[in-house]
Each structure stands twice: as C-alpha cells, then as structure tokens.
Design a protein around this motif. Structure first.
Motif, PDB file in Angstrom:
ATOM      1  N   ASP A 144       0.830  -1.213   0.000  1.00 58.86           N
ATOM      2  CA  ASP A 144       0.000   0.000   0.000  1.00 58.86           C
ATOM      3  C   ASP A 144       0.862   1.261   0.000  1.00 58.86           C
ATOM      4  N   LEU A 145       1.937   1.256   0.799  1.00 62.24           N
ATOM      5  CA  LEU A 145       2.836   2.420   0.852  1.00 62.24           C
ATOM      6  C   LEU A 145       3.520   2.653  -0.497  1.00 62.24           C
ATOM      7  N   VAL A 146       3.919   1.557  -1.153  1.00 70.50           N
ATOM      8  CA  VAL A 146       4.556   1.663  -2.467  1.00 70.50           C
ATOM      9  C   VAL A 146       3.548   2.186  -3.489  1.00 70.50           C
ATOM     10  N   GLU A 147       2.353   1.606  -3.494  1.00 68.32           N
ATOM     11  CA  GLU A 147       1.335   2.007  -4.473  1.00 68.32           C
ATOM     12  C   GLU A 147       0.868   3.442  -4.271  1.00 68.32           C
ATOM     13  N   SER A 148       0.894   3.928  -3.028  1.00 69.86           N
ATOM     14  CA  SER A 148       0.487   5.316  -2.759  1.00 69.86           C
ATOM     15  C   SER A 148       1.593   6.308  -3.132  1.00 69.86           C
ATOM     16  N   TYR A 166      14.354  -0.168  -3.411  1.00 67.18           N
ATOM     17  CA  TYR A 166      15.425  -0.595  -4.317  1.00 67.18           C
ATOM     18  C   TYR A 166      15.890  -1.942  -3.792  1.00 67.18           C
ATOM     19  N   ILE A 167      15.844  -2.953  -4.617  1.00 67.34           N
ATOM     20  CA  ILE A 167      16.141  -4.307  -4.154  1.00 67.34           C
ATOM     21  C   ILE A 167      17.404  -4.842  -4.818  1.00 67.34           C
ATOM     22  N   ILE A 168      18.263  -5.413  -3.972  1.00 70.46           N
ATOM     23  CA  ILE A 168      19.482  -6.085  -4.437  1.00 70.46           C
ATOM     24  C   ILE A 168      19.325  -7.560  -4.093  1.00 70.46           C
ATOM     25  N   ILE A 169      19.503  -8.415  -5.080  1.00 68.18           N
ATOM     26  CA  ILE A 169      19.451  -9.860  -4.865  1.00 68.18           C
ATOM     27  C   ILE A 169      20.783 -10.435  -5.331  1.00 68.18           C
ATOM     28  N   ALA A 170      21.401 -11.233  -4.454  1.00 67.16           N
ATOM     29  CA  ALA A 170      22.724 -11.751  -4.805  1.00 67.16           C
ATOM     30  C   ALA A 170      23.044 -13.016  -4.022  1.00 67.16           C
ATOM     31  N   PRO A 171      23.874 -13.886  -4.611  1.00 70.47           N
ATOM     32  CA  PRO A 171      24.395 -15.015  -3.831  1.00 70.47           C
ATOM     33  C   PRO A 171      25.510 -14.493  -2.915  1.00 70.47           C
ATOM     34  N   PRO A 172      25.959 -15.311  -1.977  1.00 68.29           N
ATOM     35  CA  PRO A 172      27.027 -14.871  -1.068  1.00 68.29           C
ATOM     36  C   PRO A 172      28.325 -14.555  -1.813  1.00 68.29           C
ATOM     37  N   VAL A 219      16.711   0.680   0.599  1.00 70.83           N
ATOM     38  CA  VAL A 219      17.388  -0.332  -0.209  1.00 70.83           C
ATOM     39  C   VAL A 219      17.314  -1.633   0.596  1.00 70.83           C
ATOM     40  N   ILE A 220      16.852  -2.674  -0.056  1.00 69.84           N
ATOM     41  CA  ILE A 220      16.681  -3.984   0.586  1.00 69.84           C
ATOM     42  C   ILE A 220      17.644  -4.941  -0.092  1.00 69.84           C
ATOM     43  N   LYS A 221      18.541  -5.496   0.707  1.00 67.16           N
ATOM     44  CA  LYS A 221      19.520  -6.442   0.159  1.00 67.16           C
ATOM     45  C   LYS A 221      19.187  -7.836   0.684  1.00 67.16           C
ATOM     46  N   SER A 255       9.354  -8.779  -5.492  1.00 66.99           N
ATOM     47  CA  SER A 255       9.417  -7.947  -6.703  1.00 66.99           C
ATOM     48  C   SER A 255       8.158  -7.105  -6.886  1.00 66.99           C
ATOM     49  N   GLU A 256       7.064  -7.483  -6.230  1.00 67.52           N
ATOM     50  CA  GLU A 256       5.825  -6.701  -6.318  1.00 67.52           C
ATOM     51  C   GLU A 256       5.925  -5.368  -5.592  1.00 67.52           C
ATOM     52  N   ILE A 257       6.867  -5.256  -4.658  1.00 64.83           N
ATOM     53  CA  ILE A 257       6.970  -4.001  -3.907  1.00 64.83           C
ATOM     54  C   ILE A 257       8.187  -3.169  -4.317  1.00 64.83           C
ATOM     55  N   THR A 258       8.815  -3.524  -5.409  1.00 69.49           N
ATOM     56  CA  THR A 258       9.962  -2.728  -5.845  1.00 69.49           C
ATOM     57  C   THR A 258       9.500  -1.599  -6.760  1.00 69.49           C
ATOM     58  N   THR A 259      10.179  -0.476  -6.645  1.00 70.63           N
ATOM     59  CA  THR A 259       9.830   0.681  -7.484  1.00 70.63           C
ATOM     60  C   THR A 259      10.921   0.971  -8.510  1.00 70.63           C
ATOM     61  N   ALA A 260      11.959   0.174  -8.506  1.00 70.45           N
ATOM     62  CA  ALA A 260      13.074   0.356  -9.436  1.00 70.45           C
ATOM     63  C   ALA A 260      13.473  -1.021  -9.953  1.00 70.45           C
ATOM     64  N   PRO A 261      14.217  -1.073 -11.043  1.00 70.02           N
ATOM     65  CA  PRO A 261      14.688  -2.392 -11.499  1.00 70.02           C
ATOM     66  C   PRO A 261      15.472  -3.100 -10.385  1.00 70.02           C
ATOM     67  N   VAL A 262      15.250  -4.380 -10.257  1.00 73.38           N
ATOM     68  CA  VAL A 262      15.950  -5.181  -9.249  1.00 73.38           C
ATOM     69  C   VAL A 262      17.408  -5.321  -9.685  1.00 73.38           C
TER      70      VAL A 262
END
Length: 185
Positions: A11-15, A21-27, A88-90, A106-113
């Motif tokens: 809801d906060l993202v949609e408003s 900003y999401i970072i996804i990575a292996p160790p 930023v969420i890592k 990915s539904e709550i990201t506002t920028a490319p992952v």
C-alpha cells in the motif's frame, strides 16, 4: 498469500510514499558493499539488510521479513505520517527462493531489481579465504600458497616449491582409485 506487513508495504509503495530498491545476490558477491554504497545516496533514507535471513528454516513465516522492512522504515510511526521514504533492501538469492518469495518481493519494488553475480571461482576462493581467516595463520600467506602447502604435506614434501619441483621431475601420479569391490568390506 496476503500477509499484514506485506500488504502495508505494498500500500505504501502504491500510494507513492515508499520507494524501494532491491538487491538480490548469492554470497560473496560484494552485495553488502553495493547496499551501503546505494544507502549513502541522498535519495535513499534506509537500508534493510537481509530481512529474510531465516527463510531457510522450516518454521519461518515470510511476513517476518516484510515486518523487518516495515520496521526499518519506521513502522507505525511512518505509516501514520505523511512522510515519504526510500529503502534499499539487500537479500540473498537462495533465501528468497524458498516458497518463491522473490516473486512477492518484486511486487513491492519501485526500481529495477539489481542482481549481482560473480565468477563462481572467485566466489569459492572468497569463501575459502573467509573460512581460512578463522584459522590461526599469518595474514601474508595467500590462499593458493596455503592450499598448495597442504597438498605438499600430503605428498610428504617440505613445501609447495619442493612439491612443484617433484612434479616437474617425476610427474604427478594420482592415487589409485578403489573399485567398489575393493573398497567394500
């Protein structure tokens, strides 16, 4: 599956009040460094480090990860305000693979992952260095030299240099492999 904290974040993202900003990575891919570098941007107010850390446990409830993100941005206090925020969420790729959690994230990201990858050989070497750092040894010894000395000791050589000379002279002879019949008792 809708959960309270996930829904609040969505809801906060949609408003438009929350940018993520999401970072996804292996160790061992320098993802924490990238997280902190992005977190130093004036456009990003908060950093949320690995909210799904315990996702690999059977009893993990995914909404706990979203709760951590929610609390990082100020929780109820932020929710009741009219402020805007960015975070930023890592997260580690193998943790959010559980229950396909990456799809909801990915539904709550506002920028490319941002997905970080690294040459697997370098990642493995980095992991070995991390493990070896817990062993009492001089810091000036490189990982390769340490490992070569271990192999040299196995081959009854003084060090890796002697082992290399022996290999040049005699060639490297693998230990004979036991067949199943020979190896079983």
């Amino acid at each position: 599956m809708s959960t309270p904290y996930f829904c609040r974040l969505k809801d906060l993202v949609e408003s438009g009040r929350l940018k993520t900003y999401i970072i996804i990575a292996p160790p061992r891919t320098s993802s924490s460094l990238v997280e902190h570098a992005l977190g130093n941007s004036p456009d990003i107010k908060y950093e949320c480090h690995e909210p799904f850390l315990n996702a690999r446990h059977k009893d993990f409830i995914p909404d706990h990860g979203y709760q951590q993100i929610y609390e990082t941005i100020g929780g109820e206090k932020f929710d009741r305000s009219t402020d805007m925020a960015s975070v930023v969420i890592k997260e580690m790729s193998h943790w959010i693979a559980e229950n396909d959690e990456y799809k909801r994230l990915s539904e709550i990201t506002t920028a490319p992952v941002v997905i970080l990858i690294r040459n697997p050989l370098l990642s493995v070497e980095s992991r070995i260095r991390r493990v070896l750092s817990t062993i009492d040894m001089r810091y000036s010894i490189s990982t390769q030299r340490y490992l070569l000395n271990e192999v040299a000791a196995e081959k009854k050589c003084r060090d890796w240099i002697e082992f290399a000379e022996k290999m040049k002279k005699e060639g490297y002879k693998e230990r004979p492999r036991l067949s199943r019949k020979q190896g079983s008792s």
